[in-house]
Design a protein around this motif. Structure first.
Motif, mmCIF file in Angstrom:
data_model
loop_
_atom_site.group_PDB
_atom_site.id
_atom_site.type_symbol
_atom_site.label_atom_id
_atom_site.label_comp_id
_atom_site.label_asym_id
_atom_site.label_seq_id
_atom_site.Cartn_x
_atom_site.Cartn_y
_atom_site.Cartn_z
ATOM 1 N N THR A 95 0.833 -1.209 0.000
ATOM 2 C CA THR A 95 0.000 0.000 0.000
ATOM 3 C C THR A 95 0.867 1.258 0.000
ATOM 4 O O THR A 95 0.520 2.246 -0.651
ATOM 5 C CB THR A 95 -0.998 0.026 1.176
ATOM 6 O OG1 THR A 95 -0.296 -0.155 2.403
ATOM 7 C CG2 THR A 95 -2.065 -1.028 1.020
ATOM 8 N N SER A 96 2.015 1.218 0.679
ATOM 9 C CA SER A 96 2.927 2.371 0.649
ATOM 10 C C SER A 96 3.469 2.597 -0.755
ATOM 11 O O SER A 96 3.526 3.733 -1.240
ATOM 12 C CB SER A 96 4.083 2.163 1.623
ATOM 13 O OG SER A 96 3.632 2.187 2.946
ATOM 14 N N ALA A 97 3.879 1.519 -1.418
ATOM 15 C CA ALA A 97 4.416 1.634 -2.777
ATOM 16 C C ALA A 97 3.353 2.132 -3.750
ATOM 17 O O ALA A 97 3.629 3.000 -4.593
ATOM 18 C CB ALA A 97 4.969 0.294 -3.239
ATOM 19 N N LEU A 98 2.133 1.612 -3.633
ATOM 20 C CA LEU A 98 1.061 2.039 -4.531
ATOM 21 C C LEU A 98 0.676 3.490 -4.279
ATOM 22 O O LEU A 98 0.443 4.250 -5.227
ATOM 23 C CB LEU A 98 -0.152 1.116 -4.383
ATOM 24 C CG LEU A 98 0.056 -0.317 -4.878
ATOM 25 C CD1 LEU A 98 -1.132 -1.197 -4.498
ATOM 26 C CD2 LEU A 98 0.304 -0.349 -6.376
ATOM 27 N N SER A 99 0.626 3.895 -3.027
ATOM 28 C CA SER A 99 0.327 5.298 -2.708
ATOM 29 C C SER A 99 1.408 6.224 -3.243
ATOM 30 O O SER A 99 1.124 7.303 -3.775
ATOM 31 C CB SER A 99 0.185 5.483 -1.191
ATOM 32 O OG SER A 99 -0.929 4.790 -0.726
ATOM 33 N N ASP A 100 2.674 5.783 -3.122
ATOM 34 C CA ASP A 100 3.785 6.571 -3.641
ATOM 35 C C ASP A 100 3.698 6.681 -5.160
ATOM 36 O O ASP A 100 3.915 7.759 -5.722
ATOM 37 C CB ASP A 100 5.112 5.936 -3.217
ATOM 38 C CG ASP A 100 6.298 6.793 -3.587
ATOM 39 O OD1 ASP A 100 6.384 7.937 -3.072
ATOM 40 O OD2 ASP A 100 7.144 6.339 -4.384
ATOM 41 N N ALA A 101 3.385 5.579 -5.823
ATOM 42 C CA ALA A 101 3.233 5.597 -7.287
ATOM 43 C C ALA A 101 2.112 6.543 -7.695
ATOM 44 O O ALA A 101 2.251 7.307 -8.656
ATOM 45 C CB ALA A 101 2.968 4.188 -7.807
ATOM 46 N N GLN A 102 1.022 6.501 -6.951
ATOM 47 C CA GLN A 102 -0.109 7.377 -7.243
ATOM 48 C C GLN A 102 0.300 8.841 -7.064
ATOM 49 O O GLN A 102 0.019 9.680 -7.917
ATOM 50 C CB GLN A 102 -1.275 7.015 -6.322
ATOM 51 C CG GLN A 102 -2.578 7.649 -6.688
ATOM 52 C CD GLN A 102 -3.701 7.078 -5.836
ATOM 53 O OE1 GLN A 102 -3.534 6.867 -4.634
ATOM 54 N NE2 GLN A 102 -4.833 6.818 -6.452
ATOM 55 N N ARG A 103 0.989 9.140 -5.978
ATOM 56 C CA ARG A 103 1.427 10.511 -5.700
ATOM 57 C C ARG A 103 2.390 10.999 -6.782
ATOM 58 O O ARG A 103 2.317 12.148 -7.216
ATOM 59 C CB ARG A 103 2.105 10.553 -4.331
ATOM 60 C CG ARG A 103 2.604 11.930 -3.908
ATOM 61 C CD ARG A 103 3.348 11.891 -2.587
ATOM 62 N NE ARG A 103 4.511 11.020 -2.590
ATOM 63 C CZ ARG A 103 5.690 11.293 -3.159
ATOM 64 N NH1 ARG A 103 5.859 12.435 -3.791
ATOM 65 N NH2 ARG A 103 6.695 10.442 -3.093
#
Length: 138
Positions: free
Chosen positions: A57-65
């Motif tokens: 979830t951290s990686a996906l949130s970072d990718a989204q940001r």
């Protein structure tokens, strides 16, 4: 205890820390505006699932940001994206088709492994029953 997740950019991995110690990692590669989530390195069991979930979830949130497209090579990442549809739009359209197909294949493989485990347990139970039914040697 909830892990702290940090992007270890130099090593191309997200690291999960507990009490200042790295306990799990999600390895990635960034290329042409995409982040390729390659594999997770986490311990097994319930703690491992929680660590993997935090990393992903951290990686996906970072990718989204960062507005990076996501190529989910890791089976755990593919599964997480399937359960969190708000991240599905990060996956390029052509990859979404493959994602769906791979999830079906992953599910079929898991079912096959469960069937094999049940069959092995049945064989073991029959062997134990035969051993217990045989009279002791005199």
């Amino acid at each position: 205890m909830k892990p702290v997740v940090r992007d270890n950019f130099g090593a191309s991995q997200f690291d999960a820390y507990i009490d200042g110690v790295v306990v799990a990692s999600l390895h990635y590669q960034i290329q042409d505006g995409e982040i390729w989530l390659l594999f997770t390195d986490v311990p097994g069991g319930r703690m491992g699932k929680a660590l993997a979930s935090s990393l992903i979830t951290s990686a996906l949130s970072d990718a989204q940001r960062r507005r990076l497209a996501v190529r989910p090579f890791c089976p755990k990442v593919r599964h997480m994206i399937a359960t969190l549809p708000n991240y599905l739009m990060l996956v390029p359209h052509d990859e979404r088709v493959r994602l769906h197909s791979s999830l079906i294949a992953d599910k079929q493989e898991a079912e096959r492994q469960q069937q094999l485990a049940r069959a092995q347990e049945q064989r073991n139970a029959r062997r134990r029953a035969v051993r217990h039914a045989q009279p002791a040697a005199a």
